[in-house]
Design a protein around this motif. Structure first.
Motif, PDB file in Angstrom:
ATOM      1  N   SER A  88       2.506   1.821  -3.403  1.00 48.54           N
ATOM      2  CA  SER A  88       1.521   2.290  -4.383  1.00 48.54           C
ATOM      3  C   SER A  88       1.224   3.777  -4.206  1.00 48.54           C
ATOM      4  O   SER A  88       1.179   4.538  -5.178  1.00 48.54           O
ATOM      5  CB  SER A  88       0.235   1.472  -4.246  1.00 48.54           C
ATOM      6  N   ILE A 124       0.839  -1.198   0.000  1.00 47.23           N
ATOM      7  CA  ILE A 124       0.000   0.000   0.000  1.00 47.23           C
ATOM      8  C   ILE A 124       0.872   1.245   0.000  1.00 47.23           C
ATOM      9  O   ILE A 124       0.653   2.176  -0.783  1.00 47.23           O
ATOM     10  CB  ILE A 124      -0.950  -0.008   1.216  1.00 47.23           C
ATOM     11  N   GLN A 160      -6.230   4.787  -1.347  1.00 43.17           N
ATOM     12  CA  GLN A 160      -5.299   3.671  -1.449  1.00 43.17           C
ATOM     13  C   GLN A 160      -4.867   3.112  -0.102  1.00 43.17           C
ATOM     14  O   GLN A 160      -4.418   1.972  -0.027  1.00 43.17           O
ATOM     15  CB  GLN A 160      -4.084   4.071  -2.273  1.00 43.17           C
ATOM     16  N   THR A 172      -5.590  10.391  -2.884  1.00 44.63           N
ATOM     17  CA  THR A 172      -4.834   9.159  -3.121  1.00 44.63           C
ATOM     18  C   THR A 172      -4.569   8.427  -1.810  1.00 44.63           C
ATOM     19  O   THR A 172      -4.761   7.216  -1.714  1.00 44.63           O
ATOM     20  CB  THR A 172      -3.501   9.472  -3.829  1.00 44.63           C
TER      21      THR A 172
END
Length: 93
Positions: A10, A7, A53, A49
């Motif tokens: 990303s 995570i 995410q 984001t």
């Protein structure tokens, strides 16, 4: 389920791309208002984001909910803190 490291990577990959694009274009920005607006939008994009995410992959069943937030309408886990107290309608902030 994604691991914390997956995570994190990303999220950082997305932010790195946005910051790199900004740095490439920064010298061409001549208006202070435009400069500040780009920074604000980049900050909002980063927050969006991070929020989306950081949850990892949400299983495709009835485990998610669309919620209006300061960052726009986002799909988040039903057990996320932003879903607390939202039954039919809610807007954060």
């Amino acid at each position: 389920m994604d691991t914390k490291d997956q995570i994190l990577e990303s999220i950082l990959r997305n932010v790195r791309t946005e910051v790199s694009t900004f740095l490439d274009q920064e010298s061409g920005i001549k208006c202070p208002i435009e400069y500040e607006l780009r920074l604000i939008e980049m900050s909002r994009s980063f927050a969006r984001t991070l929020l989306v995410q950081s949850q990892g992959k949400i299983p495709k069943s009835r485990n998610s909910k669309k919620v209006n937030t300061y960052f726009g309408k986002l799909e988040i886990r039903k057990d996320h803190v932003l879903c607390f107290g939202t039954k039919k309608f809610a807007i954060t902030r």
